[in-house]
Scaffold this motif. Structure first.
Motif, PDB file in Angstrom:
ATOM      1  N   ALA A  36      32.470  94.018  35.366  1.00  0.00           N
ATOM      2  CA  ALA A  36      31.643  94.781  34.433  1.00  0.00           C
ATOM      3  C   ALA A  36      31.320  93.892  33.241  1.00  0.00           C
ATOM      4  O   ALA A  36      32.185  93.165  32.747  1.00  0.00           O
ATOM      5  N   ILE A  37      30.058  93.922  32.806  1.00  0.00           N
ATOM      6  CA  ILE A  37      29.622  93.152  31.641  1.00  0.00           C
ATOM      7  C   ILE A  37      29.404  94.122  30.487  1.00  0.00           C
ATOM      8  O   ILE A  37      28.720  95.145  30.633  1.00  0.00           O
ATOM      9  N   HIS A  38      30.002  93.791  29.332  1.00  0.00           N
ATOM     10  CA  HIS A  38      29.936  94.653  28.150  1.00  0.00           C
ATOM     11  C   HIS A  38      29.229  93.929  27.023  1.00  0.00           C
ATOM     12  O   HIS A  38      29.311  92.709  26.889  1.00  0.00           O
ATOM     13  N   ALA A  68      32.152 100.415  21.064  1.00  0.00           N
ATOM     14  CA  ALA A  68      32.990 100.739  22.219  1.00  0.00           C
ATOM     15  C   ALA A  68      32.816  99.739  23.348  1.00  0.00           C
ATOM     16  O   ALA A  68      33.351  99.942  24.434  1.00  0.00           O
ATOM     17  N   GLY A  69      32.102  98.646  23.098  1.00  0.00           N
ATOM     18  CA  GLY A  69      31.878  97.663  24.158  1.00  0.00           C
ATOM     19  C   GLY A  69      31.150  98.277  25.347  1.00  0.00           C
ATOM     20  O   GLY A  69      31.659  98.293  26.467  1.00  0.00           O
ATOM     21  N   PRO A  70      29.914  98.793  25.131  1.00  0.00           N
ATOM     22  CA  PRO A  70      29.208  99.508  26.211  1.00  0.00           C
ATOM     23  C   PRO A  70      28.926  98.606  27.413  1.00  0.00           C
ATOM     24  O   PRO A  70      28.619  97.432  27.266  1.00  0.00           O
ATOM     25  N   ILE A  71      29.031  99.199  28.599  1.00  0.00           N
ATOM     26  CA  ILE A  71      28.796  98.480  29.850  1.00  0.00           C
ATOM     27  C   ILE A  71      27.298  98.360  30.090  1.00  0.00           C
ATOM     28  O   ILE A  71      26.550  99.330  29.962  1.00  0.00           O
ATOM     29  N   THR A  72      26.846  97.135  30.445  1.00  0.00           N
ATOM     30  CA  THR A  72      25.432  96.911  30.769  1.00  0.00           C
ATOM     31  C   THR A  72      25.220  96.576  32.240  1.00  0.00           C
ATOM     32  O   THR A  72      24.097  96.644  32.726  1.00  0.00           O
ATOM     33  N   GLY A 101      26.282 102.033  29.436  1.00  0.00           N
ATOM     34  CA  GLY A 101      26.442 102.470  28.061  1.00  0.00           C
ATOM     35  C   GLY A 101      27.826 102.989  27.727  1.00  0.00           C
ATOM     36  O   GLY A 101      28.115 103.276  26.561  1.00  0.00           O
ATOM     37  N   GLU A 102      28.714 103.159  28.732  1.00  0.00           N
ATOM     38  CA  GLU A 102      30.076 103.640  28.498  1.00  0.00           C
ATOM     39  C   GLU A 102      31.013 102.466  28.269  1.00  0.00           C
ATOM     40  O   GLU A 102      30.734 101.326  28.656  1.00  0.00           O
ATOM     41  N   GLY A 103      32.173 102.763  27.652  1.00  0.00           N
ATOM     42  CA  GLY A 103      33.190 101.755  27.457  1.00  0.00           C
ATOM     43  C   GLY A 103      34.215 101.800  28.574  1.00  0.00           C
ATOM     44  O   GLY A 103      34.143 102.626  29.498  1.00  0.00           O
ATOM     45  N   VAL A 104      35.227 100.914  28.485  1.00  0.00           N
ATOM     46  CA  VAL A 104      36.252 100.865  29.521  1.00  0.00           C
ATOM     47  C   VAL A 104      37.085 102.139  29.532  1.00  0.00           C
ATOM     48  O   VAL A 104      37.719 102.480  30.537  1.00  0.00           O
ATOM     49  N   SER A 105      37.083 102.883  28.420  1.00  0.00           N
ATOM     50  CA  SER A 105      37.873 104.126  28.346  1.00  0.00           C
ATOM     51  C   SER A 105      37.371 105.186  29.301  1.00  0.00           C
ATOM     52  O   SER A 105      38.075 106.177  29.536  1.00  0.00           O
ATOM     53  N   THR A 106      36.184 104.996  29.871  1.00  0.00           N
ATOM     54  CA  THR A 106      35.683 105.995  30.822  1.00  0.00           C
ATOM     55  C   THR A 106      36.538 106.046  32.071  1.00  0.00           C
ATOM     56  O   THR A 106      36.483 107.018  32.828  1.00  0.00           O
ATOM     57  N   LEU A 107      37.370 104.993  32.298  1.00  0.00           N
ATOM     58  CA  LEU A 107      38.262 104.963  33.463  1.00  0.00           C
ATOM     59  C   LEU A 107      39.631 105.547  33.149  1.00  0.00           C
ATOM     60  O   LEU A 107      40.509 105.559  34.025  1.00  0.00           O
TER      61      LEU A 107
END
Length: 702
Positions: free
Chosen positions: A508-510, A516-520, A539-545
């Protein structure tokens, strides 16, 4: 008066002795400059010349002197043929009337020495004096380059030479007695009629008109006519010459097309086109770059010395160009640097008629989209100007040799030769696009490969734009850019993208700019491991996991590494899109730019559930072994201790034997424990190694 004895082949009366001597050197009849005797005043010197051995007399006439010097020479040397040299075609008839065997009219833009030598040969070969209608004069008239004609008083054609006949396409029988106005149509006929009236009224006239030949073809011709009168001064006709303007018109048209093409380019780039007249004044200015950098306005009529008062190098360039020498160089103007080209334009006589200058601001060269300075030398860009059908290549910049590996002159000689260097796999497509370019040059845009003579392959991006004149496409201007480096980088990028896309771990690239270091971006392995597709996590961060059982401290370690662009690693419970928990190892690495600043972060996600469960199983077995060690091994050891204590009593031998048996049971249990431990020590070592290892983004834990 006593005559001077002479053996000179030619006697000359006038001021330009050098011209006559040079012509005599080329003459087949005279063939020696030393055979010319020159005199300034016919009235004073003609009577002293001995005609014996003289084959030809050359007499210069001017509008001021009239034909009087010729009359003196004819009277003094009646047996010598005389060639009259005049500057005004209106004097031809008067000179012939006085007795000139032929008349040579001087004019600019021609090789006077060669033409005069030819006339001298003709007169020397036919020494007897003749009038306009004689056979010798007819031969001479046929030898001249221009069309000669003589009109009678009623305007009918009475005499002509071969050049006139070829120009009109009519034969001698057809031309005899033809009304001269029949050779013209429409407004041109009226223009020639007015010119004839002007000749009758003033003695001479010049007019330009389209002559209509027998086959209907038209030719632009400049006609010069002079009035012929009798001894009483009454008009008897008109004589004159006609000079084809076809070549001049073609040159003018070509220059106009090129000028428009250049102006079209100038309008699209930050460039100034200017012209300087022979007197040193600026006559034309197009483009704002030069005035802006000079910090002053520039108008037609301004002296170049004043315009470039603070730029001595530019003044030297202008002076050199006005002297006929092209100039090119860099000129410092304040904080800017201009690249200047100055090209002198010559007239037919070889004199500088004007200087064409180009001034280009090269201070911001890399930021310009289209730069005309690359006409001379460009970093990968070839600028070209061609006819719509590629019948001619009017211009190609020197960069053509850098890209194609072939001389620009070869392309000018064969405008389609560049196609031969196009890679065979691309050639058919490009040829089809070039065929359509003739109709819509603005739509042409092709990328293809060029194979240089040394075998090197270059990638080229080629595009064009049309130049129109009165709505008609007249030229095509194009730019071919060497994109070999860009293509190589694109291939490398595609390779890297494929490597990331097919990597066996989730990637994943942020962005690090977001809080929040959004994922692109995520690859297929990430989708497979987490169950989330790209759109779901964009657009989500790693916390989505994360989920209920996710260790918050370990999650913060990973999230902080992403946001700050640092390295980090953690093994923690993560949750798939369907809510299923799994043990995941997350390793974070920064992506830095050329300045070393982190612009993105890459997280590598691996499912380590199997390894984690195996580790937990080992820990469970070790706990069980500890319990065995505490319970089963403790009993025989305690018994052995008791027997040893009792050995100090009544029957020590019996107690020692019992103590020995207890110790043997303890040893047996230890051996059994060692056997069991041998099955668990290697997995435990691997588990401890995994927990203590550094992040391995591209690897997989087993």
């Amino acid at each position: 008066m006593k005559r001077r004895e002479t053996r000179d082949a030619v006697v000359h009366f006038g001021s330009d002795a050098n011209l006559v001597r040079e012509a005599a050197a080329e003459s087949s009849a005279v063939a020696a400059a030393e055979g010319v005797a020159s005199y300034d005043e016919p009235e004073a010197d003609a009577g002293s010349v001995d005609a014996a051995g003289v084959r030809l007399a050359v007499c210069e006439l001017s509008p001021e002197s009239g034909v009087d010097p010729l009359a003196v020479v004819r009277e003094a040397l009646p047996t010598v043929p005389v060639l009259a040299v005049v500057t005004d075609a209106g004097m031809i008839d008067d000179a012939l009337a006085v007795g000139a065997a032929d008349v040579f009219v001087r004019r600019d833009g021609v090789d006077e020495t060669t033409l005069l030598a030819r006339r001298m040969d003709g007169v020397a070969a036919a020494p007897a004096a003749s009038r306009l209608g004689s056979e010798s004069t007819a031969q001479l008239l046929d030898a001249i380059d221009d069309a000669f004609y003589a009109l009678d008083a009623d305007g009918s054609i009475g005499r002509w030479n071969d050049r006139f006949s070829r120009l009109t396409g009519y034969g001698d029988e057809e031309l005899a007695g033809m009304d001269a106005l029949e050779l013209f149509a429409g407004a041109d006929r009226e223009r020639i009629a007015d010119a004839i009236e002007t000749v009758v009224e003033t003695g001479s006239a010049t007019a330009e008109a389209e002559l209509v030949a027998k086959d209907g073809e038209t030719t632009p011709v400049e006609f010069t006519g002079a009035l012929v009168t009798d001894s009483d001064g009454a008009p008897t006709g008109i004589v004159g010459i006609g000079r084809s303007l076809t070549e001049r018109r073609e040159r003018e048209s070509e220059l106009a097309r090129l000028r428009q093409a250049v102006e079209t380019v100038v309008d699209r780039v930050p460039l100034t086109l200017f012209e300087v007249e022979p007197d040193g004044t600026v006559s034309t200015l197009r483009g704002e770059t030069l005035p802006r950098r000079l910090g002053r306005s520039v108008s037609g009529g301004d002296a170049a010395e004043d315009v470039f008062a603070d730029q001595p190098e530019m003044r030297r360039h202008v002076a050199a160009a006005l002297d006929g020498e092209p100039a090119h160089g860099l000129v410092e103007v304040g904080d800017s640097t201009l690249e200047a080209w100055l090209q002198p334009t010559l007239d037919e006589a070889g004199r500088v008629s004007r200087v064409v200058g180009l001034a280009l601001d090269v201070t911001e060269r890399e930021e310009r989209a289209v730069m005309l300075d690359r006409i001379q030398a460009s970093a990968g860009e070839v600028i070209w100007i061609s006819a719509p059908g590629k019948e001619s290549m009017d211009f190609v910049s020197d960069a053509y040799e850098d890209v194609w590996g072939r001389a620009p002159e070869a392309l000018v000689a064969d405008p389609m030769s560049f196609v031969e260097a196009i890679h065979p796999d691309d050639r058919e497509r490009v040829e089809a696009a070039l065929a359509e370019q003739r109709e819509d040059p603005d739509a042409y845009e092709e990328t293809y490969r060029v194979v240089r003579p040394d075998g090197e392959v270059r990638w080229v991006h080629d595009q064009s734009s049309g130049v129109y004149e009165d709505g008609e496409l007249t030229r095509i201007v194009g730019i071919a850019t060497d994109i070999t480096v860009r293509k190589r980088r694109e291939r490398e990028l595609r390779l890297k993208n494929r490597a990331v896309e097919t990597a066996p771990v989730g990637v994943a690239i942020h962005e690090t700019a977001g809080s929040a270091g959004p994922i692109t971006y995520v690859n297929e392995a990430f989708e497979s491991v987490t169950g989330y597709d790209r759109d779901a996590v964009a657009g989500e961060g790693v916390s989505t996991l994360a989920g209920d059982d996710t260790d918050p401290d370990r999650l913060r370690t990973v999230a902080s590494a992403v946001e700050t662009g640092d390295r980090g690693s953690a093994t923690l419970v993560l949750y798939r899109a369907d809510g299923t928990p799994f043990w995941g190892r997350v390793d974070v690495s920064p992506v830095v730019d050329g300045d070393g600043e982190a612009t993105h972060a890459v997280s590598f996600v691996q499912d380590v559930t199997e390894s984690k469960e195996h580790e937990q199983e080992i820990e469970r077995h070790l706990t069980e072994f500890g319990e065995v060690l505490a319970d089963d091994l403790g009993v025989p050891l305690r018994e052995a201790q008791e027997r040893l204590n009792a050995a100090t009593g009544d029957d020590p031998d019996a107690e020692l034997r019992r103590a020995e048996e207890s110790v043997e049971r303890a040893v047996s249990l230890v051996e059994d424990l060692a056997t069991v431990h041998s099955f668990s020590v290697e997995p435990r070592r691997l588990s401890e190694s995994m927990r203590g290892s550094s992040p391995a983004p591209a690897g997989r834990d087993e």
